[in-house]
Enzyme design. Structure first.
Site, mmCIF file in Angstrom:
data_model
loop_
_atom_site.group_PDB
_atom_site.id
_atom_site.type_symbol
_atom_site.label_atom_id
_atom_site.label_comp_id
_atom_site.label_asym_id
_atom_site.label_seq_id
_atom_site.Cartn_x
_atom_site.Cartn_y
_atom_site.Cartn_z
ATOM 1 N N PRO A 78 45.252 28.577 23.234
ATOM 2 C CA PRO A 78 44.289 29.299 22.527
ATOM 3 C C PRO A 78 42.834 28.605 22.154
ATOM 4 O O PRO A 78 41.973 29.550 21.951
ATOM 5 C CB PRO A 78 45.068 29.439 21.126
ATOM 6 C CG PRO A 78 46.428 29.210 21.373
ATOM 7 C CD PRO A 78 46.326 28.145 22.647
ATOM 8 N N GLY A 121 32.971 62.109 39.098
ATOM 9 C CA GLY A 121 32.301 62.542 37.861
ATOM 10 C C GLY A 121 33.371 62.504 36.743
ATOM 11 O O GLY A 121 33.851 61.677 36.455
ATOM 12 N N GLY A 122 33.508 63.789 36.123
ATOM 13 C CA GLY A 122 34.351 63.947 35.276
ATOM 14 C C GLY A 122 35.848 63.828 35.255
ATOM 15 O O GLY A 122 36.649 63.134 34.385
ATOM 16 N N GLY A 145 40.431 27.452 27.346
ATOM 17 C CA GLY A 145 40.306 28.232 28.451
ATOM 18 C C GLY A 145 39.602 27.725 29.668
ATOM 19 O O GLY A 145 40.257 26.948 30.324
ATOM 20 N N SER A 146 38.192 27.875 29.647
ATOM 21 C CA SER A 146 37.671 27.220 30.831
ATOM 22 C C SER A 146 37.520 25.707 30.794
ATOM 23 O O SER A 146 37.523 25.150 31.574
ATOM 24 C CB SER A 146 36.085 27.700 30.720
ATOM 25 O OG SER A 146 36.027 29.196 30.831
ATOM 26 N N GLU A 192 41.914 32.663 36.006
ATOM 27 C CA GLU A 192 41.890 31.687 36.907
ATOM 28 C C GLU A 192 40.367 31.355 37.184
ATOM 29 O O GLU A 192 39.852 30.942 38.410
ATOM 30 C CB GLU A 192 42.344 32.114 38.313
ATOM 31 C CG GLU A 192 43.952 32.249 38.018
ATOM 32 C CD GLU A 192 44.773 32.329 39.283
ATOM 33 O OE1 GLU A 192 44.431 31.669 40.230
ATOM 34 O OE2 GLU A 192 45.705 32.988 39.304
ATOM 35 N N ARG A 228 36.164 67.912 47.492
ATOM 36 C CA ARG A 228 35.384 68.561 46.428
ATOM 37 C C ARG A 228 34.265 69.150 46.995
ATOM 38 O O ARG A 228 33.454 68.655 47.949
ATOM 39 C CB ARG A 228 34.838 67.583 45.225
ATOM 40 C CG ARG A 228 34.095 68.063 44.360
ATOM 41 C CD ARG A 228 34.701 68.946 43.357
ATOM 42 N NE ARG A 228 33.920 68.978 42.109
ATOM 43 C CZ ARG A 228 34.317 69.889 41.107
ATOM 44 N NH1 ARG A 228 35.397 70.793 41.233
ATOM 45 N NH2 ARG A 228 33.439 70.130 40.007
ATOM 46 N N TRP A 265 47.556 33.445 26.983
ATOM 47 C CA TRP A 265 47.161 34.231 28.285
ATOM 48 C C TRP A 265 48.120 33.840 29.623
ATOM 49 O O TRP A 265 47.626 33.848 30.706
ATOM 50 C CB TRP A 265 45.988 33.981 28.940
ATOM 51 C CG TRP A 265 44.740 33.622 27.591
ATOM 52 C CD1 TRP A 265 44.176 32.914 26.957
ATOM 53 C CD2 TRP A 265 44.461 35.214 26.777
ATOM 54 N NE1 TRP A 265 43.423 33.433 25.656
ATOM 55 C CE2 TRP A 265 43.582 34.781 25.679
ATOM 56 C CE3 TRP A 265 44.755 36.458 26.824
ATOM 57 C CZ2 TRP A 265 43.012 35.581 24.885
ATOM 58 C CZ3 TRP A 265 44.220 37.414 25.849
ATOM 59 C CH2 TRP A 265 43.511 36.990 24.922
ATOM 60 N N ILE A 266 49.523 33.953 29.294
ATOM 61 C CA ILE A 266 50.274 33.402 30.304
ATOM 62 C C ILE A 266 50.845 34.835 30.804
ATOM 63 O O ILE A 266 51.867 35.573 30.243
ATOM 64 C CB ILE A 266 51.677 32.627 29.823
ATOM 65 C CG1 ILE A 266 51.092 31.526 29.075
ATOM 66 C CG2 ILE A 266 52.343 32.150 30.940
ATOM 67 C CD1 ILE A 266 50.159 30.596 29.874
#
Length: 390
Positions: free
Chosen positions: A136, A346-347, A139-140, A370, A275, A164-165
């Protein structure tokens, strides 16, 4: 709309065996993975049966020694298999990469007795692994981890929390980095912990924007007792083991990123050809054609970069700088390509009817896991200009 199958990529494979291997992977992808990928990701379903199938096919063991149940495949081939799997479903491709990462410490630093005792089941016995480095608050800055490993007779007792496993709570074994000595990287050791160890528990999985089918969870170690013969490498060698594993793992992330980008490109090209606007396919319009050309160029460049790094690794040459470059470029490219694929559609690209929105959400995490891409830039710069002055 169902997932469009990835278009076959022309691959330069070194042997007939490796060509047959990729053909097998494509068959599994087309029949077992791609048809249900979007549906199962939306439902947040972890496909444990697919990992069992991949284990039975030998695909969880590819880059390891056949003497211990491995596939004897070069990294160049293994990474192309990862790309094929990730193009169909990142939960599967990244899951195979994480499993391989979890096996790295034992395969590379374990004793002969340890490897004979554990590797065959880990590689081809249906087991699934996870890698426990982050916490927790670390991390880095992985060297600042706080999970403790205290010697008690011939055993070690682990206490702390990992975060974060990937595969947290569902893995059969965990490669765990814990502090067995003083502060800093030299006080860290590596341990092989069974998934059913007493005192080991998982929190509820994180709620994520992508890869919903892959459980990511905190792991709590409440006095978990680990036999002394599950210490991997020498006491205090854990951080060096972790860095070694991450160099290889970053190549796995790079290959997965190219797979995601290739899948998005395939979707964009297919849609543009079908399209029609103003009486002709939208693929006829120069602005869109140029966008597709740029997307394809980024995919090809990323593939060339990760394969070159893999060939260095296979030749026994230094590849850490190239691995960081591959992870950085390929994951940034995946983010750009998937975003452009949504734009091409697009949409429709913004709806769940097409998988490009899922691919875009999944690409984001590859810039983080990683080692964030900011960390990759630091690694590359250190190779070029040396450590930072303080």
């Amino acid at each position: 709309m169902s997932d469009r199958a990835p278009q076959p990529v022309e691959r330069r494979l070194p042997t007939e065996e490796s060509r047959q291997l990729v053909a097998l992977v494509r068959d599994i992808v087309s029949k077992e993975i791609a048809p249900r990928a979007s549906e199962e990701e939306e439902a947040g379903r972890f496909p444990r049966e697919l990992f069992t199938l991949l284990s039975e096919a030998g695909l969880l063991a590819l880059p390891y020694d056949s003497a211990f149940g491995g596939g004897d495949q070069p990294y160049e081939v293994y990474l192309q298999v990862l790309e094929e799997l990730a193009a169909a479903r990142l939960t599967v491709g990244l899951g195979v990469s994480v499993h391989s990462l979890a096996c790295h410490a034992l395969a590379g630093f374990g004793t002969e007795e340890q490897r004979l005792a554990h590797l065959p089941a880990m590689l081809s016995g249906g087991l699934l692994g996870a890698y426990c480095l982050s916490e927790p608050a670390s991390g880095s800055d992985a060297a600042s981890l706080r999970t403790r490993a205290v010697k008690d007779g011939d055993d070690w007792v682990l206490t702390g929390t990992k975060a974060w496993i990937t595969h947290g709570g569902v893995a059969d074994f965990y490669t765990v980095l814990a502090r067995s000595g003083g502060e800093g990287p030299r006080g860290i050791s590596a341990f092989l912990v069974p998934g059913d160890a007493t005192g080991l528990s998982a929190a509820l999985p994180e709620k994520k924007m992508g890869m919903k089918g892959s459980p990511t969870a905190q792991l709590h170690f409440d006095g978990v007792r680990v036999r002394g013969d599950r210490l991997l490498g020498a006491e205090g060698q854990g951080f060096a083991i972790a860095l070694s594993a991450l160099d290889s793992g970053r190549l796995g992330i790079a290959a997965c990123a190219v797979g995601v980008a290739q899948a998005a490109l395939d979707q964009a090209v297919g849609y543009a050809a079908e399209r029609r606007q103003f009486g002709r396919p939208v693929a006829d319009f120069q602005g869109l054609r140029f966008m597709l050309a740029d997307m394809a160029t980024q995919v090809e460049a990323g593939r060339a970069l990760y394969l070159e790094a893999a060939r260095l690794r296979d030749a026994g040459l230094p590849f850490s700088r190239q691995a960081a470059m591959a992870k950085l470029f390929c994951t940034d490219a995946a983010m750009r390509v998937t975003t452009d694929a949504v734009q091409v559609l697009g949409g429709y690209g913004f709806t769940l009817d097409f998988p490009v929105e899922r691919l875009m959400r999944e690409a984001k995490v590859l810039q983080i896991v990683e080692g964030t891409n900011q960390i990759q830039r630091m690694v590359i710069a250190r190779h070029l200009a040396g450590p930072e002055t303080r």
